[in-house]
Design a protein around this motif. Sequence first.
Motif, mmCIF file in Angstrom:
data_model
loop_
_atom_site.group_PDB
_atom_site.id
_atom_site.type_symbol
_atom_site.label_atom_id
_atom_site.label_comp_id
_atom_site.label_asym_id
_atom_site.label_seq_id
_atom_site.Cartn_x
_atom_site.Cartn_y
_atom_site.Cartn_z
ATOM 1 N N ASP A 67 2.544 24.641 -1.831
ATOM 2 C CA ASP A 67 2.785 23.450 -2.643
ATOM 3 C C ASP A 67 1.432 22.824 -2.931
ATOM 4 N N MET A 68 1.221 22.362 -4.145
ATOM 5 C CA MET A 68 -0.028 21.729 -4.538
ATOM 6 C C MET A 68 0.128 20.218 -4.501
ATOM 7 N N ARG A 69 -0.839 19.555 -3.885
ATOM 8 C CA ARG A 69 -0.884 18.102 -3.852
ATOM 9 C C ARG A 69 -2.313 17.670 -4.204
ATOM 10 N N GLY A 70 -2.536 17.463 -5.495
ATOM 11 C CA GLY A 70 -3.881 17.119 -5.926
ATOM 12 C C GLY A 70 -4.842 18.262 -5.638
ATOM 13 N N GLY A 71 -5.888 17.965 -4.891
ATOM 14 C CA GLY A 71 -6.866 18.988 -4.535
ATOM 15 C C GLY A 71 -6.542 19.707 -3.250
ATOM 16 N N HIS A 72 -5.297 19.586 -2.761
ATOM 17 C CA HIS A 72 -4.875 20.236 -1.527
ATOM 18 C C HIS A 72 -3.835 21.307 -1.830
ATOM 19 N N VAL A 73 -3.932 22.426 -1.126
ATOM 20 C CA VAL A 73 -2.887 23.439 -1.187
ATOM 21 C C VAL A 73 -2.241 23.512 0.193
ATOM 22 N N LEU A 74 -0.931 23.277 0.237
ATOM 23 C CA LEU A 74 -0.179 23.285 1.488
ATOM 24 C C LEU A 74 0.426 24.674 1.666
ATOM 25 N N GLU A 97 5.396 32.407 17.813
ATOM 26 C CA GLU A 97 5.466 31.054 18.337
ATOM 27 C C GLU A 97 5.054 30.062 17.273
ATOM 28 N N ARG A 98 5.827 28.965 17.135
ATOM 29 C CA ARG A 98 5.519 27.945 16.152
ATOM 30 C C ARG A 98 4.828 26.780 16.829
ATOM 31 N N LEU A 99 3.718 26.367 16.253
ATOM 32 C CA LEU A 99 2.962 25.271 16.814
ATOM 33 C C LEU A 99 3.593 23.956 16.405
ATOM 34 N N PRO A 100 3.387 22.910 17.181
ATOM 35 C CA PRO A 100 3.868 21.601 16.764
ATOM 36 C C PRO A 100 3.154 21.160 15.508
ATOM 37 N N GLN A 101 3.841 20.313 14.704
ATOM 38 C CA GLN A 101 3.224 19.815 13.479
ATOM 39 C C GLN A 101 2.040 18.923 13.834
ATOM 40 N N ILE A 102 0.848 19.297 13.422
ATOM 41 C CA ILE A 102 -0.326 18.538 13.835
ATOM 42 C C ILE A 102 -1.134 18.002 12.674
ATOM 43 N N LEU A 103 -0.810 18.419 11.436
ATOM 44 C CA LEU A 103 -1.608 18.001 10.308
ATOM 45 C C LEU A 103 -0.888 16.921 9.513
ATOM 46 N N ASP A 104 -1.619 15.909 9.103
ATOM 47 C CA ASP A 104 -1.054 14.867 8.275
ATOM 48 C C ASP A 104 -0.800 15.409 6.874
ATOM 49 N N HIS A 105 0.177 14.827 6.184
ATOM 50 C CA HIS A 105 0.373 15.148 4.776
ATOM 51 C C HIS A 105 -0.835 14.623 4.012
ATOM 52 N N PRO A 106 -1.305 15.350 2.982
ATOM 53 C CA PRO A 106 -2.519 14.914 2.279
ATOM 54 C C PRO A 106 -2.404 13.544 1.632
ATOM 55 N N THR A 107 -1.162 13.054 1.405
ATOM 56 C CA THR A 107 -1.002 11.725 0.818
ATOM 57 C C THR A 107 -0.890 10.640 1.870
ATOM 58 N N ALA A 108 -0.941 11.014 3.160
ATOM 59 C CA ALA A 108 -0.809 10.023 4.218
ATOM 60 C C ALA A 108 -2.029 9.117 4.244
ATOM 61 N N PRO A 109 -1.851 7.813 4.512
ATOM 62 C CA PRO A 109 -3.002 6.904 4.565
ATOM 63 C C PRO A 109 -3.890 7.203 5.747
ATOM 64 N N GLU A 110 -5.167 6.848 5.630
ATOM 65 C CA GLU A 110 -6.128 7.096 6.692
ATOM 66 C C GLU A 110 -5.760 6.375 7.977
ATOM 67 N N GLN A 111 -5.095 5.188 7.850
ATOM 68 C CA GLN A 111 -4.793 4.414 9.038
ATOM 69 C C GLN A 111 -3.432 4.758 9.612
ATOM 70 N N SER A 112 -2.941 5.987 9.366
ATOM 71 C CA SER A 112 -1.649 6.379 9.891
ATOM 72 C C SER A 112 -1.685 6.396 11.407
ATOM 73 N N SER A 113 -0.489 6.341 11.996
ATOM 74 C CA SER A 113 -0.392 6.279 13.448
ATOM 75 C C SER A 113 -0.925 7.539 14.076
ATOM 76 N N ALA A 114 -1.268 7.465 15.343
ATOM 77 C CA ALA A 114 -1.862 8.599 16.050
ATOM 78 C C ALA A 114 -0.865 9.726 16.141
ATOM 79 N N PRO A 115 -1.292 10.981 16.101
ATOM 80 C CA PRO A 115 -0.388 12.118 16.192
ATOM 81 C C PRO A 115 0.287 12.155 17.549
ATOM 82 N N SER A 116 1.488 12.786 17.547
ATOM 83 C CA SER A 116 2.284 12.800 18.774
ATOM 84 C C SER A 116 1.717 13.737 19.821
#
Length: 213
Positions: free
Chosen positions: A127-134, A2-21
Motif C-alpha cells: 500500500d502506498m502512503r505518500g512517500g512510504h510503501v507499506l 513466526e509473526r512479530l508483534p506490530q512495532i512500526l507506527d503507521h506513516p500518518t501517525a503523529p510524532e507525539q504518538s503514545s509509546a509502543p506496547s
Amino acid sequence: MERLPQILDHPTAPEQSSAPSWKPSLHAVAAPPAIPGSAFPEDLATVTTRELRLLCNRTFQHLDSDHPALEAREQFDALTEELERRERQAAQRGTGDSARETFRDNALFSRFELFRNGVMAGYVQYDMRGGHVLLLHSVIDPRFQRTGVESVLMQAVLLDAHRRRLAVMPYCPEAQDFLAAHPRFLSLIPARQRRRFTLLMASRAESAPRDGA
C-alpha cells in the motif's frame, strides 16, 4: 513463520504518538561498541550464518550511531560480502542456470510480482502512503518454495524502493526477516522506526535456539 508483534507506527501517525506496547529488554538505545579487532573472526567462512547475521546487526547499529569507530565500516563490508556469497551459493543450488526472472510493479493490484521463466513465482502486496510503501503480505507459489525465490523477490522490492526514494514500512513478517538478515537495507526504514526495529530483531535473534545455522 513466526509473526512479530506490530512495532512500526503507521506513516500518518503523529510524532507525539503514545509509546509502543513492546518493551525490549535492553535498557538503552545507544549502539553497542564496535567489535574489537582481536574479537572479530579471522576467517568468516568458519562462522555460522546465524552468528554472521548477529555480528552484522551489531555492526550496523554501531555505524548508525553518531561516532562510529573507523574499523566498523570495514567489518560491516566484510560481513555483508560473506552473507551475499552464501546467498549466491544457496541460489545456485536451488535453481538452474537457465532460470529467467522478471520483476514488476503491478500498480493495478498493488503488488510487486516476480516471474520465473514466464510463471509468477510470488508477490508482495503493498500500500502506498505518500512517500512510504507499506509491505503488507508475501505469497510464494508452492512450486517455487525452497528455491530462493522469496529472497530474490524481497531484494528486488527493496532495490525498487531505493531507486524510487520510497521509505519502507515492513509490516510483512517475511520482509521483517529479510531486513534482519540483510541490514544493509535498513536505511530504507524511516529513521524514527529503524532503531526500535534493529533492537527488537537483535533481541529476538539472541533468544532464538542455537541449534541451526
